[in-house]
Scaffold this motif. Structure first.
Motif, PDB file in Angstrom:
ATOM      1  N   GLY A 131       0.835  -1.192   0.000  1.00  0.00           N
ATOM      2  CA  GLY A 131       0.000   0.000   0.000  1.00  0.00           C
ATOM      3  C   GLY A 131       0.872   1.244   0.000  1.00  0.00           C
ATOM      4  O   GLY A 131       1.651   1.438   0.933  1.00  0.00           O
ATOM      5  N   PHE A 132       0.764   2.070  -1.042  1.00  0.00           N
ATOM      6  CA  PHE A 132       1.606   3.268  -1.108  1.00  0.00           C
ATOM      7  C   PHE A 132       1.072   4.236  -2.154  1.00  0.00           C
ATOM      8  O   PHE A 132       0.264   3.873  -3.005  1.00  0.00           O
ATOM      9  CB  PHE A 132       3.063   2.905  -1.421  1.00  0.00           C
ATOM     10  N   ASN A 133       1.544   5.466  -2.062  1.00  0.00           N
ATOM     11  CA  ASN A 133       1.193   6.527  -3.000  1.00  0.00           C
ATOM     12  C   ASN A 133       2.322   6.671  -4.015  1.00  0.00           C
ATOM     13  O   ASN A 133       3.445   7.027  -3.648  1.00  0.00           O
ATOM     14  CB  ASN A 133       0.981   7.838  -2.234  1.00  0.00           C
ATOM     15  N   VAL A 134       2.035   6.410  -5.290  1.00  0.00           N
ATOM     16  CA  VAL A 134       3.089   6.442  -6.309  1.00  0.00           C
ATOM     17  C   VAL A 134       3.707   7.828  -6.460  1.00  0.00           C
ATOM     18  O   VAL A 134       4.852   7.956  -6.921  1.00  0.00           O
ATOM     19  CB  VAL A 134       2.562   5.973  -7.680  1.00  0.00           C
ATOM     20  N   GLY A 135       2.963   8.873  -6.096  1.00  0.00           N
ATOM     21  CA  GLY A 135       3.475  10.233  -6.239  1.00  0.00           C
ATOM     22  C   GLY A 135       4.353  10.694  -5.103  1.00  0.00           C
ATOM     23  O   GLY A 135       4.871  11.813  -5.127  1.00  0.00           O
ATOM     24  N   ASP A 136       4.555   9.849  -4.096  1.00  0.00           N
ATOM     25  CA  ASP A 136       5.417  10.155  -2.955  1.00  0.00           C
ATOM     26  C   ASP A 136       6.791   9.563  -3.229  1.00  0.00           C
ATOM     27  O   ASP A 136       6.940   8.342  -3.307  1.00  0.00           O
ATOM     28  CB  ASP A 136       4.816   9.544  -1.684  1.00  0.00           C
ATOM     29  N   PRO A 137       7.835  10.390  -3.396  1.00  0.00           N
ATOM     30  CA  PRO A 137       9.152   9.874  -3.763  1.00  0.00           C
ATOM     31  C   PRO A 137       9.687   8.812  -2.802  1.00  0.00           C
ATOM     32  O   PRO A 137      10.241   7.800  -3.247  1.00  0.00           O
ATOM     33  CB  PRO A 137      10.043  11.127  -3.752  1.00  0.00           C
ATOM     34  N   VAL A 138       9.513   9.025  -1.510  1.00  0.00           N
ATOM     35  CA  VAL A 138      10.012   8.062  -0.527  1.00  0.00           C
ATOM     36  C   VAL A 138       9.250   6.751  -0.624  1.00  0.00           C
ATOM     37  O   VAL A 138       9.830   5.658  -0.636  1.00  0.00           O
ATOM     38  CB  VAL A 138       9.915   8.642   0.907  1.00  0.00           C
ATOM     39  N   ALA A 139       7.926   6.836  -0.728  1.00  0.00           N
ATOM     40  CA  ALA A 139       7.094   5.633  -0.806  1.00  0.00           C
ATOM     41  C   ALA A 139       7.340   4.874  -2.107  1.00  0.00           C
ATOM     42  O   ALA A 139       7.359   3.632  -2.113  1.00  0.00           O
ATOM     43  CB  ALA A 139       5.625   6.009  -0.687  1.00  0.00           C
ATOM     44  N   ALA A 140       7.532   5.601  -3.205  1.00  0.00           N
ATOM     45  CA  ALA A 140       7.780   4.950  -4.490  1.00  0.00           C
ATOM     46  C   ALA A 140       9.087   4.167  -4.459  1.00  0.00           C
ATOM     47  O   ALA A 140       9.141   3.009  -4.901  1.00  0.00           O
ATOM     48  CB  ALA A 140       7.810   5.997  -5.604  1.00  0.00           C
ATOM     49  N   VAL A 160      -3.819  15.018  -9.405  1.00  0.00           N
ATOM     50  CA  VAL A 160      -3.883  14.297 -10.675  1.00  0.00           C
ATOM     51  C   VAL A 160      -2.507  14.210 -11.325  1.00  0.00           C
ATOM     52  O   VAL A 160      -2.080  13.137 -11.759  1.00  0.00           O
ATOM     53  CB  VAL A 160      -4.896  14.976 -11.625  1.00  0.00           C
ATOM     54  N   ILE A 161      -1.804  15.338 -11.387  1.00  0.00           N
ATOM     55  CA  ILE A 161      -0.479  15.344 -12.006  1.00  0.00           C
ATOM     56  C   ILE A 161       0.490  14.473 -11.208  1.00  0.00           C
ATOM     57  O   ILE A 161       1.314  13.733 -11.768  1.00  0.00           O
ATOM     58  CB  ILE A 161       0.069  16.777 -12.134  1.00  0.00           C
ATOM     59  N   ARG A 162       0.395  14.537  -9.895  1.00  0.00           N
ATOM     60  CA  ARG A 162       1.307  13.775  -9.044  1.00  0.00           C
ATOM     61  C   ARG A 162       1.115  12.273  -9.218  1.00  0.00           C
ATOM     62  O   ARG A 162       2.075  11.512  -9.259  1.00  0.00           O
ATOM     63  CB  ARG A 162       1.111  14.174  -7.572  1.00  0.00           C
ATOM     64  N   THR A 163      -0.134  11.855  -9.337  1.00  0.00           N
ATOM     65  CA  THR A 163      -0.410  10.420  -9.503  1.00  0.00           C
ATOM     66  C   THR A 163      -0.105   9.944 -10.915  1.00  0.00           C
ATOM     67  O   THR A 163       0.574   8.928 -11.106  1.00  0.00           O
ATOM     68  CB  THR A 163      -1.886  10.122  -9.178  1.00  0.00           C
ATOM     69  N   ASN A 164      -0.607  10.674 -11.899  1.00  0.00           N
ATOM     70  CA  ASN A 164      -0.572  10.202 -13.286  1.00  0.00           C
ATOM     71  C   ASN A 164       0.742  10.449 -13.999  1.00  0.00           C
ATOM     72  O   ASN A 164       1.047   9.761 -14.977  1.00  0.00           O
ATOM     73  CB  ASN A 164      -1.695  10.865 -14.092  1.00  0.00           C
ATOM     74  N   LEU A 165       1.525  11.431 -13.533  1.00  0.00           N
ATOM     75  CA  LEU A 165       2.764  11.774 -14.230  1.00  0.00           C
ATOM     76  C   LEU A 165       3.992  11.656 -13.333  1.00  0.00           C
ATOM     77  O   LEU A 165       4.963  10.994 -13.696  1.00  0.00           O
ATOM     78  CB  LEU A 165       2.662  13.191 -14.805  1.00  0.00           C
ATOM     79  N   GLY A 216       4.138   9.992 -10.614  1.00  0.00           N
ATOM     80  CA  GLY A 216       4.211   8.597 -10.195  1.00  0.00           C
ATOM     81  C   GLY A 216       4.987   7.725 -11.168  1.00  0.00           C
ATOM     82  O   GLY A 216       5.955   7.054 -10.785  1.00  0.00           O
ATOM     83  N   PRO A 217       4.620   7.692 -12.444  1.00  0.00           N
ATOM     84  CA  PRO A 217       5.380   6.906 -13.416  1.00  0.00           C
ATOM     85  C   PRO A 217       6.843   7.331 -13.525  1.00  0.00           C
ATOM     86  O   PRO A 217       7.723   6.486 -13.724  1.00  0.00           O
ATOM     87  CB  PRO A 217       4.635   7.162 -14.733  1.00  0.00           C
ATOM     88  N   PHE A 218       7.109   8.640 -13.408  1.00  0.00           N
ATOM     89  CA  PHE A 218       8.503   9.103 -13.409  1.00  0.00           C
ATOM     90  C   PHE A 218       9.281   8.485 -12.258  1.00  0.00           C
ATOM     91  O   PHE A 218      10.364   7.919 -12.438  1.00  0.00           O
ATOM     92  CB  PHE A 218       8.556  10.626 -13.325  1.00  0.00           C
ATOM     93  N   LEU A 219       8.715   8.584 -11.061  1.00  0.00           N
ATOM     94  CA  LEU A 219       9.403   8.072  -9.879  1.00  0.00           C
ATOM     95  C   LEU A 219       9.565   6.556  -9.939  1.00  0.00           C
ATOM     96  O   LEU A 219      10.661   6.027  -9.693  1.00  0.00           O
ATOM     97  CB  LEU A 219       8.635   8.464  -8.617  1.00  0.00           C
ATOM     98  N   MET A 220       8.493   5.857 -10.254  1.00  0.00           N
ATOM     99  CA  MET A 220       8.544   4.401 -10.286  1.00  0.00           C
ATOM    100  C   MET A 220       9.526   3.906 -11.341  1.00  0.00           C
ATOM    101  O   MET A 220      10.300   2.967 -11.105  1.00  0.00           O
ATOM    102  CB  MET A 220       7.153   3.835 -10.553  1.00  0.00           C
ATOM    103  N   SER A 221       9.532   4.548 -12.507  1.00  0.00           N
ATOM    104  CA  SER A 221      10.464   4.150 -13.573  1.00  0.00           C
ATOM    105  C   SER A 221      11.896   4.438 -13.175  1.00  0.00           C
ATOM    106  O   SER A 221      12.804   3.629 -13.430  1.00  0.00           O
ATOM    107  CB  SER A 221      10.121   4.897 -14.866  1.00  0.00           C
TER     108      SER A 221
END
Length: 237
Positions: free
Chosen positions: A59-68, A108-113, A115-120
Protein backbone atom coordinates in the motif's frame (compact mmCIF):
# COMPACT_ATOMS: atom_id res chain seq x y z
CA UNK A 1 7.80 -17.33 -20.43
CA UNK A 2 6.67 -15.49 -17.31
CA UNK A 3 7.71 -18.12 -14.77
CA UNK A 4 10.20 -16.63 -12.32
CA UNK A 5 9.56 -13.09 -13.54
CA UNK A 6 8.50 -10.40 -11.07
CA UNK A 7 5.91 -7.85 -12.14
CA UNK A 8 4.84 -4.79 -10.12
CA UNK A 9 1.43 -3.35 -11.02
CA UNK A 10 0.50 0.04 -9.60
CA UNK A 11 -3.19 0.73 -9.14
CA UNK A 12 -3.48 -3.04 -9.04
CA UNK A 13 -6.46 -3.35 -6.72
CA UNK A 14 -9.23 -2.61 -9.22
CA UNK A 15 -10.17 -2.13 -12.85
CA UNK A 16 -7.43 -2.61 -15.41
CA UNK A 17 -4.84 -3.05 -12.66
CA UNK A 18 -6.64 -6.03 -11.20
CA UNK A 19 -7.15 -7.49 -14.69
CA UNK A 20 -3.42 -7.15 -15.37
CA UNK A 21 -2.62 -8.91 -12.10
CA UNK A 22 -4.95 -11.82 -12.89
CA UNK A 23 -3.83 -12.27 -16.50
CA UNK A 24 -0.10 -12.11 -15.77
CA UNK A 25 -0.35 -14.15 -12.60
CA UNK A 26 -2.09 -16.82 -14.62
CA UNK A 27 1.03 -16.97 -16.80
CA UNK A 28 3.17 -17.88 -13.79
CA UNK A 29 4.68 -14.50 -12.92
CA UNK A 30 5.29 -13.25 -9.38
CA UNK A 31 2.89 -10.34 -8.93
CA UNK A 32 3.27 -7.36 -6.62
CA UNK A 33 -0.07 -5.60 -6.27
CA UNK A 34 0.61 -1.95 -5.51
CA UNK A 35 -2.24 0.34 -4.60
CA UNK A 36 -3.13 3.35 -2.47
CA UNK A 37 -5.58 1.07 -0.65
CA UNK A 38 -3.60 -1.72 1.05
CA UNK A 39 -6.70 -3.71 2.07
CA UNK A 40 -7.92 -3.93 -1.50
CA UNK A 41 -4.42 -4.76 -2.74
CA UNK A 42 -4.21 -7.60 -0.24
CA UNK A 43 -7.60 -8.90 -1.38
CA UNK A 44 -6.44 -9.06 -5.00
CA UNK A 45 -3.16 -10.69 -3.96
CA UNK A 46 -5.05 -13.34 -1.99
CA UNK A 47 -7.21 -14.13 -5.03
CA UNK A 48 -4.05 -14.75 -7.03
CA UNK A 49 -2.77 -17.23 -4.46
CA UNK A 50 -3.70 -20.32 -6.47
CA UNK A 51 -1.52 -19.32 -9.45
CA UNK A 52 1.94 -20.69 -10.17
CA UNK A 53 3.69 -17.47 -9.16
CA UNK A 54 3.90 -15.83 -5.77
CA UNK A 55 2.12 -12.64 -4.73
CA UNK A 56 2.69 -9.66 -2.48
CA UNK A 57 0.71 -6.49 -1.73
CA UNK A 58 2.07 -3.01 -1.01
CA UNK A 59 0.00 0.00 0.00
CA UNK A 60 1.61 3.27 -1.11
CA UNK A 61 1.19 6.53 -3.00
CA UNK A 62 3.09 6.44 -6.31
CA UNK A 63 3.47 10.23 -6.24
CA UNK A 64 5.42 10.16 -2.96
CA UNK A 65 9.15 9.87 -3.76
CA UNK A 66 10.01 8.06 -0.53
CA UNK A 67 7.09 5.63 -0.81
CA UNK A 68 7.78 4.95 -4.49
CA UNK A 69 11.42 4.08 -3.87
CA UNK A 70 10.46 1.94 -0.88
CA UNK A 71 7.94 0.00 -2.99
CA UNK A 72 10.60 -0.86 -5.56
CA UNK A 73 13.08 -1.83 -2.84
CA UNK A 74 10.46 -3.99 -1.11
CA UNK A 75 9.68 -5.75 -4.39
CA UNK A 76 13.35 -6.55 -4.98
CA UNK A 77 13.86 -7.64 -1.38
CA UNK A 78 10.85 -9.94 -1.60
CA UNK A 79 11.57 -11.58 -4.95
CA UNK A 80 15.20 -10.73 -5.68
CA UNK A 81 14.40 -8.85 -8.88
CA UNK A 82 11.91 -6.72 -10.81
CA UNK A 83 11.41 -7.55 -14.47
CA UNK A 84 8.30 -5.56 -15.40
CA UNK A 85 6.88 -2.32 -14.04
CA UNK A 86 3.30 -1.52 -15.02
CA UNK A 87 2.56 2.14 -14.33
CA UNK A 88 -1.21 1.84 -14.19
CA UNK A 89 -2.26 3.95 -11.18
CA UNK A 90 -4.36 6.91 -12.24
CA UNK A 91 -6.90 9.44 -11.02
CA UNK A 92 -9.02 12.22 -12.49
CA UNK A 93 -11.30 15.10 -11.55
CA UNK A 94 -14.08 16.37 -13.84
CA UNK A 95 -14.14 20.15 -13.41
CA UNK A 96 -13.73 23.26 -15.50
CA UNK A 97 -10.47 25.16 -15.16
CA UNK A 98 -12.37 27.86 -13.27
CA UNK A 99 -13.54 25.33 -10.66
CA UNK A 100 -10.37 23.23 -10.57
CA UNK A 101 -8.36 23.80 -7.40
CA UNK A 102 -4.59 23.65 -7.25
CA UNK A 103 -4.90 20.75 -4.83
CA UNK A 104 -6.91 18.65 -7.30
CA UNK A 105 -4.61 19.62 -10.19
CA UNK A 106 -1.60 18.64 -8.10
CA UNK A 107 -3.16 15.30 -7.08
CA UNK A 108 -3.88 14.30 -10.67
CA UNK A 109 -0.48 15.34 -12.01
CA UNK A 110 1.31 13.77 -9.04
CA UNK A 111 -0.41 10.42 -9.50
CA UNK A 112 -0.57 10.20 -13.29
CA UNK A 113 2.76 11.77 -14.23
CA UNK A 114 5.08 12.15 -11.24
CA UNK A 115 4.21 8.60 -10.19
CA UNK A 116 5.38 6.91 -13.42
CA UNK A 117 8.50 9.10 -13.41
CA UNK A 118 9.40 8.07 -9.88
CA UNK A 119 8.54 4.40 -10.29
CA UNK A 120 10.46 4.15 -13.57
CA UNK A 121 13.46 5.98 -12.12
CA UNK A 122 13.79 3.56 -9.21
CA UNK A 123 12.80 0.38 -11.09
CA UNK A 124 15.28 0.93 -13.93
CA UNK A 125 18.16 0.84 -11.45
CA UNK A 126 17.35 -2.81 -10.75
CA UNK A 127 16.79 -3.91 -14.37
CA UNK A 128 20.44 -4.74 -14.95
CA UNK A 129 19.73 -7.61 -17.35
CA UNK A 130 16.96 -5.86 -19.19
CA UNK A 131 13.36 -5.29 -18.24
CA UNK A 132 10.16 -3.69 -19.42
CA UNK A 133 8.34 -0.57 -18.28
CA UNK A 134 4.77 -0.21 -19.48
CA UNK A 135 2.93 3.08 -19.05
CA UNK A 136 -0.86 2.94 -19.20
CA UNK A 137 -1.90 6.10 -20.98
CA UNK A 138 -5.29 6.81 -22.55
CA UNK A 139 -6.89 8.21 -25.66
CA UNK A 140 -6.84 11.34 -23.47
CA UNK A 141 -3.18 11.57 -24.53
CA UNK A 142 -4.27 11.93 -28.16
CA UNK A 143 -7.49 13.98 -28.03
CA UNK A 144 -9.22 16.33 -25.60
CA UNK A 145 -12.64 17.10 -24.17
CA UNK A 146 -13.90 19.81 -21.78
CA UNK A 147 -13.52 19.75 -18.00
CA UNK A 148 -10.53 17.42 -17.90
CA UNK A 149 -7.51 19.70 -18.23
CA UNK A 150 -5.50 18.05 -15.44
CA UNK A 151 -6.15 14.57 -16.79
CA UNK A 152 -5.21 15.53 -20.34
CA UNK A 153 -2.08 17.33 -19.19
CA UNK A 154 -1.01 14.29 -17.17
CA UNK A 155 -1.67 11.77 -19.94
CA UNK A 156 -0.09 13.83 -22.72
CA UNK A 157 2.87 14.26 -20.38
CA UNK A 158 2.96 10.54 -19.65
CA UNK A 159 3.04 9.73 -23.35
CA UNK A 160 5.98 12.10 -23.81
CA UNK A 161 7.76 10.66 -20.79
CA UNK A 162 7.22 7.14 -22.09
CA UNK A 163 8.73 7.88 -25.49
CA UNK A 164 11.64 9.74 -23.88
CA UNK A 165 12.39 6.75 -21.64
CA UNK A 166 12.09 4.44 -24.64
CA UNK A 167 14.90 6.39 -26.30
CA UNK A 168 16.98 6.71 -23.14
CA UNK A 169 16.75 3.18 -21.78
CA UNK A 170 17.09 1.15 -25.00
CA UNK A 171 20.90 1.05 -24.71
CA UNK A 172 20.43 -0.54 -21.28
CA UNK A 173 18.21 -3.26 -22.79
CA UNK A 174 15.14 -1.89 -21.00
CA UNK A 175 12.01 -1.72 -23.12
CA UNK A 176 9.44 1.03 -22.59
CA UNK A 177 5.93 0.87 -24.02
CA UNK A 178 3.03 3.30 -23.82
CA UNK A 179 -0.42 1.70 -23.95
CA UNK A 180 -3.13 4.00 -25.28
CA UNK A 181 -6.24 2.37 -23.82
CA UNK A 182 -9.73 3.27 -25.00
CA UNK A 183 -12.80 3.22 -22.75
CA UNK A 184 -13.09 0.23 -20.42
CA UNK A 185 -15.78 -1.12 -18.13
CA UNK A 186 -13.96 -0.17 -14.94
CA UNK A 187 -14.88 1.77 -11.78
CA UNK A 188 -12.73 4.62 -13.08
CA UNK A 189 -15.42 5.36 -15.67
CA UNK A 190 -18.54 3.68 -14.33
CA UNK A 191 -18.43 5.28 -10.86
CA UNK A 192 -18.17 8.79 -12.30
CA UNK A 193 -20.40 8.39 -15.36
CA UNK A 194 -23.24 6.04 -14.38
CA UNK A 195 -25.19 6.86 -17.54
CA UNK A 196 -22.39 5.82 -19.91
CA UNK A 197 -23.30 3.21 -22.51
CA UNK A 198 -21.32 0.21 -21.28
CA UNK A 199 -21.88 -1.63 -24.57
CA UNK A 200 -19.45 0.75 -26.25
CA UNK A 201 -16.72 -0.01 -23.71
CA UNK A 202 -14.24 -2.87 -23.66
CA UNK A 203 -13.54 -5.40 -20.95
CA UNK A 204 -10.30 -4.43 -19.14
CA UNK A 205 -9.16 -8.04 -19.57
CA UNK A 206 -8.89 -7.34 -23.30
CA UNK A 207 -6.38 -4.55 -22.63
CA UNK A 208 -4.53 -6.81 -20.19
CA UNK A 209 -4.25 -9.44 -22.93
CA UNK A 210 -2.79 -6.82 -25.28
CA UNK A 211 -0.20 -5.95 -22.62
CA UNK A 212 0.59 -9.65 -22.24
CA UNK A 213 1.19 -9.91 -26.01
CA UNK A 214 3.61 -6.98 -25.89
CA UNK A 215 5.52 -8.62 -23.04
CA UNK A 216 5.79 -11.85 -25.03
CA UNK A 217 7.70 -10.31 -27.93
CA UNK A 218 11.29 -11.50 -28.51
CA UNK A 219 13.94 -9.46 -26.71
CA UNK A 220 15.17 -8.10 -30.06
CA UNK A 221 11.87 -6.25 -30.60
CA UNK A 222 10.17 -3.40 -28.77
CA UNK A 223 6.86 -1.62 -29.36
CA UNK A 224 7.10 2.00 -28.12
CA UNK A 225 3.35 2.63 -28.40
CA UNK A 226 0.22 0.54 -28.84
CA UNK A 227 -3.43 1.62 -29.01
CA UNK A 228 -6.17 -0.72 -27.77
CA UNK A 229 -9.70 0.45 -28.59
CA UNK A 230 -13.18 -0.97 -28.06
CA UNK A 231 -14.76 -1.98 -31.37
CA UNK A 232 -18.01 -0.11 -30.74
CA UNK A 233 -16.58 3.16 -29.39
CA UNK A 234 -16.48 5.33 -32.51
CA UNK A 235 -15.32 8.73 -31.29
CA UNK A 236 -11.64 7.74 -31.61
CA UNK A 237 -10.03 7.63 -34.00
Amino acid sequence: MFAGKTILVTGGASGLGAALCHVLSGCGANIVVGDLNLDKAQTVASLLGTSAGKTHAIGFNVGDPVAAERAIDETVERFGRIDVLLNNAGTDVTQSIDELSFGDWDRVIRTNLYGPFLMSKYAARHMQDGGHIINIASTAAKRTWPNASAYHASKWGLLGLSHALHAELRPKKIKVTAVIAGGMRTPFLLDRFPDINTETLQDPVNVALAVKSVLQLPEQTVIPEIMVLPMQESSWP
